[in-house]
Write an enzyme that holds these catalytic residues in place. Structure first.
Site, PDB file in Angstrom:
ATOM      1  N   GLY A   1      -9.791  -2.701 -46.374  1.00  0.00           N
ATOM      2  CA  GLY A   1      -9.909  -3.734 -45.342  1.00  0.00           C
ATOM      3  C   GLY A   1     -10.607  -4.978 -45.850  1.00  0.00           C
ATOM      4  O   GLY A   1     -11.721  -4.902 -46.376  1.00  0.00           O
TER       5      GLY A   1
ATOM      6  N   GLY B   1     -11.641  -7.610 -43.995  1.00  0.00           N
ATOM      7  CA  GLY B   1     -12.257  -8.353 -42.897  1.00  0.00           C
ATOM      8  C   GLY B   1     -13.660  -8.787 -43.281  1.00  0.00           C
ATOM      9  O   GLY B   1     -14.011  -8.839 -44.464  1.00  0.00           O
ATOM     10  N   PHE B   2     -14.482  -9.069 -42.277  1.00  0.00           N
ATOM     11  CA  PHE B   2     -15.829  -9.555 -42.565  1.00  0.00           C
ATOM     12  C   PHE B   2     -16.654  -8.543 -43.353  1.00  0.00           C
ATOM     13  O   PHE B   2     -17.370  -8.908 -44.276  1.00  0.00           O
ATOM     14  CB  PHE B   2     -16.540  -9.929 -41.258  1.00  0.00           C
ATOM     15  CG  PHE B   2     -16.066 -11.212 -40.656  1.00  0.00           C
ATOM     16  CD1 PHE B   2     -16.312 -12.418 -41.306  1.00  0.00           C
ATOM     17  CD2 PHE B   2     -15.372 -11.241 -39.458  1.00  0.00           C
ATOM     18  CE1 PHE B   2     -15.887 -13.627 -40.762  1.00  0.00           C
ATOM     19  CE2 PHE B   2     -14.944 -12.440 -38.905  1.00  0.00           C
ATOM     20  CZ  PHE B   2     -15.195 -13.634 -39.559  1.00  0.00           C
TER      21      PHE B   2
ATOM     22  N   VAL C   1      -3.014   1.894 -46.504  1.00  0.00           N
ATOM     23  CA  VAL C   1      -3.681   3.161 -46.814  1.00  0.00           C
ATOM     24  C   VAL C   1      -3.131   4.228 -45.878  1.00  0.00           C
ATOM     25  O   VAL C   1      -3.097   4.041 -44.657  1.00  0.00           O
ATOM     26  CB  VAL C   1      -5.201   3.028 -46.661  1.00  0.00           C
ATOM     27  CG1 VAL C   1      -5.875   4.389 -46.720  1.00  0.00           C
ATOM     28  CG2 VAL C   1      -5.747   2.108 -47.736  1.00  0.00           C
TER      29      VAL C   1
ATOM     30  N   GLU D   1     -12.127 -16.680 -23.154  1.00  0.00           N
ATOM     31  CA  GLU D   1     -11.635 -17.772 -23.989  1.00  0.00           C
ATOM     32  C   GLU D   1     -10.160 -18.055 -23.719  1.00  0.00           C
ATOM     33  O   GLU D   1      -9.748 -19.211 -23.606  1.00  0.00           O
ATOM     34  CB  GLU D   1     -11.833 -17.432 -25.474  1.00  0.00           C
ATOM     35  CG  GLU D   1     -13.264 -17.643 -25.955  1.00  0.00           C
ATOM     36  CD  GLU D   1     -13.577 -16.841 -27.207  1.00  0.00           C
ATOM     37  OE1 GLU D   1     -14.723 -16.883 -27.655  1.00  0.00           O
ATOM     38  OE2 GLU D   1     -12.671 -16.151 -27.733  1.00  0.00           O
TER      39      GLU D   1
ATOM     40  N   ASP E   1     -15.877  -3.137 -37.320  1.00  0.00           N
ATOM     41  CA  ASP E   1     -15.477  -2.607 -36.018  1.00  0.00           C
ATOM     42  C   ASP E   1     -15.111  -1.128 -36.051  1.00  0.00           C
ATOM     43  O   ASP E   1     -15.045  -0.484 -35.007  1.00  0.00           O
ATOM     44  CB  ASP E   1     -14.269  -3.392 -35.469  1.00  0.00           C
ATOM     45  CG  ASP E   1     -14.668  -4.792 -35.029  1.00  0.00           C
ATOM     46  OD1 ASP E   1     -15.848  -5.141 -35.192  1.00  0.00           O
ATOM     47  OD2 ASP E   1     -13.797  -5.517 -34.528  1.00  0.00           O
TER      48      ASP E   1
ATOM     49  N   ALA F   1     -18.454 -10.299 -35.475  1.00  0.00           N
ATOM     50  CA  ALA F   1     -18.480 -10.707 -36.870  1.00  0.00           C
ATOM     51  C   ALA F   1     -19.859 -10.573 -37.531  1.00  0.00           C
ATOM     52  O   ALA F   1     -19.959 -10.050 -38.642  1.00  0.00           O
ATOM     53  CB  ALA F   1     -17.940 -12.131 -37.001  1.00  0.00           C
TER      54      ALA F   1
END
Lengths: 445, 445
Positions: free
Chosen positions: B16, B18-19, B85, B176, B305, B321
């Site tokens: 992954g 991501g962050f 994966v 949002e 997450d 994040a």
């Protein structure tokens, strides 16, 4: 839905929001006697000359496209419909569309052209053309995925096939694509991979005719060819593609293995041209009179890539943006002349020259007898494209930012975006539509 | 393909980009004793906090995404693979993937979360979630197409249904989205249509709980609700969606007709978490120890997450994040500690506060007991997001340009892009994949 042609107002329907359609509409902004309806199947006007930059991850789709609706927002006499035109009733003066019938007093047909596979449309899935944003994104996906898949591969044969890129067609678009792949592999991607050497990518530009860029002089075309070779692209001339499949092309007796074939060969007018019973030229374009109307139909005009105007030079004008823009404006003037009771004028294309870019600092320019190649030609190319793009984007800062990323070799849009947005799928639904070729790593998503 | 773990080099596989994954990899850039492999099914890292801006046509996908490969390009001890994966062999210490097996000494599982439909995955096609660029583009297509179709419609009932937008879920993402639709209809699109009045668009935010934004104080949540209402959005609390179909939602006994339903409700860990036999919490997240490793598997870490860390506050840290970034860096430090023979440290999340934006000049911020709403809060939100985005985009000019277009109400990416790129299709192939709901004007393409 059908509107009644009111008192003195005349209805103008414009089919297509490309350069011809937009320029015609804008030129009539201050004509209170006209009610204009512009219909396009896309919601956006596209700055076609930079479309190859989207395909090559240099620009984002939104950088070179603007909503037609927003472009004409302040023009009170014009409404915009996103819809598909299915036919035209020349007698009843009705445009038939999936948004209902649109009555007209004047009609401008300006829905452009598409790539031609010379009757072999089944090649399209193996060799996408470059006319729409969707196609540009598809080409970007295929080119970037080829590098990703090659990096994962341990089979040298497969890696070679993945790092071979074939571009069919040696016109400006083919040259731009081949040059951009060369640049991407030699500069942008050079340090990003561990197993493969992006610099070793092989690019083959296939041209059926005796040389590339036939609209330029021999000298300039030769220069472009040398520039391409410096970027790692080979040029095959007098080479005719006889078949295309998922793993390469056949060029006469020769087989060229490649997972990524791009199509920049022939062009054919949009299908609407054939549906109307109007006079067509060999490429299916609508033949227009000196005033850009259709013979026998003085209230019907055609402009842009779908029109064939040969009164000036004996051969049809080329399908480029300046021709479409000037034709759009002339058509607007002739409609205004009608409204004001003045005689129409003949169209006279002012040729400001032509240019093609091969890559950064590499371009060719021809204005009449003036010819230029190299860095200065490229700066001219850049300035002119930024100027025209600013014209409709109206956002100088955005243009500066992409010019910056363009100048700095940064390809800001190197995204592989999947075709399917869904996360939860049954295995059967995960399969691509029948007959579709999906690059391995994308299909496995 | 399988690599042998060489002499002293230890293999770290990060699943992954991501962050969490990116921050872990970057923190280990100067560790010659490690060989890092980062695998992700996407080729890009995504700045998730601004993803709703892509869905709402404010930003282009490339504005908030960068190729993982390019981000880690100069990091010699790291290679990047685009791949999926499929499982992990905990005994053999092998990550199984469609790019072959990847042996590891250390493993970081950081492949995030997806939306949960609470067992009703069939709702997805009628109500897309917002976790990927593909989903954001799909939402953009649906929202913009709804306005276009309403403009073509002559049926007031249909127009009303098309101009009703439902957002399910009153967390920050739902708020949002609802706020941005309100803003788009009231400002951006206001002058672009002739038949419909975009300002009349109805937006309904549906929340099953007693109030929106439960992670904020009552005061701030109430303020956000007033802000939403000023933008034309109604908030339904204690309202549970009981079914979703192509033309609306059922909320208990009440039927809400809408052609555009967006899903911002529950979240569930990526499916990989369930495949490994590791301890999970109720949301399917991998439960981690104080040092962020998995109980009984000191060489396996989870971050972002997909991880559930509740040693600090008693409840799992939220899926935001900052948690992922800090966890990624802590995991890197603990691996380094191992390599250097030092003891591991416990993770301690430094909560810098939280913020949510409702629209331009409308945001709420809470840092400890400090609370702020309105313009100043929105400026704080903007500055922090620009700061972090610049961090990985590294292109200040680009960030300025989108900040500019964001500030000026200009939505630069109002593109409806079709799903199919092909021009030549048999009628059968033109049909959408089975079971897929296609907005009318797109399907007619």
């Amino acid at each position: 839905m059908p509107q009644v042609t009111s008192g003195k107002k005349r209805q103008l329907v414009i089919v297509g929001g490309g350069f011809a359609g937009i320029n015609a509409a804008r030129s009539l902004a201050k004509s209170p006697d006209l009610e204009i309806t512009l219909i396009d199947r896309q919601n956006h006007h596209l700055f076609q000359p930079l479309l190859y930059q989207v395909a090559m991850a240099g620009l984002s789709p939104a950088d070179i496209a603007a909503p037609i609706r927003a472009m004409l927002s302040s023009q009170k006499n014009c409404r915009v419909i996103q819809g598909e035109v299915t036919g035209v009733d020349l007698v009843q003066k009705l445009v038939q569309s999936d948004a209902g019938p649109l009555p007209f007093d004047y009609l401008l047909i300006a829905c452009g052209a598409r790539h031609s596979y010379f009757g072999r449309e089944e090649w399209e899935e193996f060799a996408p053309g470059l006319k729409t944003l969707e196609q540009a994104t598809e080409i970007r996906r295929r080119v970037l995925t080829a590098f990703e898949t090659a990096e994962r591969s341990t089979d040298p044969e497969e890696q070679r096939r993945l790092l071979t890129f074939v571009v069919v067609g040696g016109g400006p678009t083919g040259v731009e694509l081949a040059g951009a792949i060369g640049e991407m592999s030699r500069f942008t991607l050079a340090k990003d991979f561990r197993r493969i050497e992006p610099r070793s990518a092989r690019i083959v530009l296939i041209e059926a005719g005796p040389r590339i860029l036939p609209m330029f002089s021999e000298t300039l075309a030769a220069r472009a060819m040398r520039d391409l070779e410096q970027l790692g692209a080979q040029v095959w001339t007098n080479a005719k593609v006889t078949s295309v499949d998922a793993h390469g092309v056949q060029v006469g007796a020769e087989r060229l293995n490649s997972e990524t074939v791009l199509w920049a060969a022939g062009v054919v007018a949009a299908p609407l041209s054939r549906a109307l019973g109007l006079p067509l030229d060999r490429a299916g374009r609508i033949v227009v009179e000196p005033d850009l109307s259709v013979a026998g139909h003085p209230n019907i005009f055609a402009g842009g890539d779908i029109a064939s105007f040969s009164h000036q030079t004996g051969t049809p004008l080329p399908g480029v943006a300046p021709v479409a823009m000037q034709a759009g404006r002339q058509i607007a003037r002739n409609i205004l002349n009608d409204v004001e009771g003045k005689p129409r004028e003949s169209f006279r294309y002012v040729d400001k020259g032509q240019m093609a870019t091969i890559g950064r600092s590499r371009a060719i320019v021809a204005v009449g007898r003036f010819e230029k190649a190299g860095f200065l030609a490229w700066v001219m190319w850049l300035v002119i494209h930024i100027y025209y793009l600013t014209g409709f984007k109206n956002r100088i800062l955005v243009v500066i930012s992409w010019a910056w990323s363009y100048l700095t070799f940064n390809r800001g849009a190197r995204l592989i975006v999947r075709r399917d947005w869904r996360m939860f799928r049954k295995p059967s639904a995960a399969a691509a539509p029948s007959g579709e070729s999906v690059p391995p790593s994308t299909g496995a998503a």
